[in-house]
Design a protein around this motif. Structure first.
Motif, PDB file in Angstrom:
ATOM      1  N   CYS A   1       0.836  -1.197   0.000  1.00 52.86           N
ATOM      2  CA  CYS A   1       0.000   0.000   0.000  1.00 52.86           C
ATOM      3  C   CYS A   1       0.882   1.263   0.000  1.00 52.86           C
ATOM      4  O   CYS A   1       0.588   2.221  -0.701  1.00 52.86           O
ATOM      5  CB  CYS A   1      -0.919   0.028   1.220  1.00 52.86           C
ATOM      6  SG  CYS A   1      -2.176  -1.261   1.154  1.00 52.86           S
TER       7      CYS A   1
ATOM      8  N   HIS B   1      -3.688  -3.556  -7.881  1.00 55.80           N
ATOM      9  CA  HIS B   1      -3.763  -3.290  -6.438  1.00 55.80           C
ATOM     10  C   HIS B   1      -5.081  -2.573  -6.102  1.00 55.80           C
ATOM     11  O   HIS B   1      -5.762  -2.922  -5.154  1.00 55.80           O
ATOM     12  CB  HIS B   1      -2.570  -2.449  -5.996  1.00 55.80           C
ATOM     13  CG  HIS B   1      -2.495  -2.232  -4.508  1.00 55.80           C
ATOM     14  ND1 HIS B   1      -1.665  -2.948  -3.691  1.00 55.80           N
ATOM     15  CD2 HIS B   1      -3.178  -1.393  -3.690  1.00 55.80           C
ATOM     16  CE1 HIS B   1      -1.827  -2.550  -2.435  1.00 55.80           C
ATOM     17  NE2 HIS B   1      -2.745  -1.599  -2.417  1.00 55.80           N
TER      18      HIS B   1
ATOM     19  N   CYS C   1      -7.683  -3.499  -3.178  1.00 54.92           N
ATOM     20  CA  CYS C   1      -7.464  -2.835  -1.889  1.00 54.92           C
ATOM     21  C   CYS C   1      -8.414  -1.648  -1.738  1.00 54.92           C
ATOM     22  O   CYS C   1      -8.260  -0.633  -2.422  1.00 54.92           O
ATOM     23  CB  CYS C   1      -6.009  -2.372  -1.795  1.00 54.92           C
ATOM     24  SG  CYS C   1      -5.662  -1.434  -0.310  1.00 54.92           S
TER      25      CYS C   1
ATOM     26  N   CYS D   1      -6.698   1.888  -0.596  1.00 54.55           N
ATOM     27  CA  CYS D   1      -5.981   2.602  -1.657  1.00 54.55           C
ATOM     28  C   CYS D   1      -6.938   3.065  -2.749  1.00 54.55           C
ATOM     29  O   CYS D   1      -6.783   4.145  -3.315  1.00 54.55           O
ATOM     30  CB  CYS D   1      -4.872   1.740  -2.256  1.00 54.55           C
ATOM     31  SG  CYS D   1      -3.487   1.511  -1.132  1.00 54.55           S
TER      32      CYS D   1
HETATM   33 ZN   LIG Z   1      -3.487  -0.704  -0.693  1.00 51.82          ZN
END
Ligand SMILES: [Zn+2]
Lengths: 252, 78
Positions: free
Chosen positions: B8, B34, B38, B41
């Motif tokens: 992250c 990602h 996630c 994020c």
């Molecule tokens: Zn992340």
């Protein structure tokens, strides 16, 4: 008659494109221009001119708005746009592809701004000190993140804090925050975020290394977000951090 | 392909360059992957994206009448 008032610091002359025509006397050995292709050439120029006028009027607001964000000052912004149009007009013959007039006009606008900015800087004898780290600037300020601030646990919001914040954010708030940034940082942000310039294009326009562009952007964004955060506290949009909140009991 | 997974922190570090389309294709694709997985994020990226769009809108200003007239005068001189 002064048809076009100019600020004292911006003087230049205007030539009409095609004002200087190649004139040949009819002497022997000189090939007379083919009247047919000459006519085509005139038509082409008239079309380009018409397109120029259309584009200038279509883009006027954005040219002005961009100049205003760069200069922060409406008089300077007007001068920059007027000079841009005049410069573009005198160089219209240099524009190969009339369909690319928009990008071309904005390039001239940016160049006009940058040369005027440099002149002012050298007049004020301000050396390129933008990269000097402000001694008052803490690492916290250099890495300031509005998002992280909005996610501090003491802030109790309904829904998601960042969406609420963005919903409440007026264009005026952003303009105000942008205008608080020192020139070098503001200019980098306007070029990249408003105009969509690549880092490389910014580096070439400002004649600085790519690393400088990156650092100006990064610090400029942190400054911008910090300014927005402080404005939001001032406006009562968010509660100030606990350490600044007066605690229980009133001071005598 | 054994592309290393991004943390992250690494995503946040490159987030602005990513939004500016200034990271290479491979890294951009890694960040895309990602962000698909996630939530933290992704939320952050959405926030920065929207804020960036609002900054872009600050150039939407009406040109003053005075400037319009000034430009018109320039164009009419030829
Ligand atoms: Zn992340």
């Amino acid at each position: 008659m002064i048809a076009w008032p100019m600020a004292h610091h911006m003087r230049f002359t205007i030539h009409s494109p095609g004002a200087v025509r190649r004139l040949h006397d009819g002497g022997s050995g000189v090939v007379m221009p083919d009247p047919h292709s000459d006519k085509q050439e005139i038509n082409r120029r008239q079309q380009t001119r018409r397109l120029f006028e259309q584009e200038v009027s279509r883009l006027m607001d954005r040219l002005y708005g961009t100049a205003l964000r760069l200069t922060r000052n409406s008089d300077d912004a007007e001068d920059i746009v007027a000079e841009t149009v005049s410069r573009a007009w005198t160089r219209l013959d240099q524009l190969r592809d009339p369909q690319r007039m928009e990008g071309w006009l904005f390039r001239i606008l940016n160049n006009t701004f940058v040369s005027e900015w440099r002149r002012q800087q050298s007049r004020r004898r301000i050396e390129a000190n933008a990269e000097d780290v402000d001694p008052a600037e803490s690492p916290e300020a250099a890495n300031f993140s509005l998002f992280q601030k909005l996610h501090q646990p003491f802030l109790l919001w309904w829904g998601t804090p960042e969406d609420q914040f963005l919903n409440e954010l007026l264009q005026e708030d952003l303009q105000k925050a942008l205008d608080t940034l020192p020139d070098a940082f503001r200019v980098a942000i306007v070029l990249v975020e408003v105009q969509g310039y690549t880092y490389d294009e910014v580096a070439r326009l400002l004649d600085v290394p790519l690393g400088t562009v990156r650092s100006r952007l990064s610090r400029g964004r942190a400054m911008l977000q910090k300014a927005l955060w402080e404005q939001a506290i001032e406006a009562g949009l968010v509660a100030p951090p606990p350490d600044r909140t007066p605690t229980e009991g009133k001071s005598p | 392909m054994n592309a290393r997974r991004l943390s992250c922190e690494e995503v946040i570090e490159e987030l602005f360059a990513y939004l500016d389309r200034e990271v290479n294709e491979a890294l951009s694709a890694e960040i895309d992957r990602h962000l698909e997985k996630c939530r933290d994020c992704f939320t952050r990226a959405q926030f920065e994206r929207k804020l960036r769009a609002k900054v872009a809108e600050t150039a939407n200003v009406s040109a003053p009448e005075r400037l319009q007239r000034r430009i018109k005068a320039v164009l009419e001189r030829y």
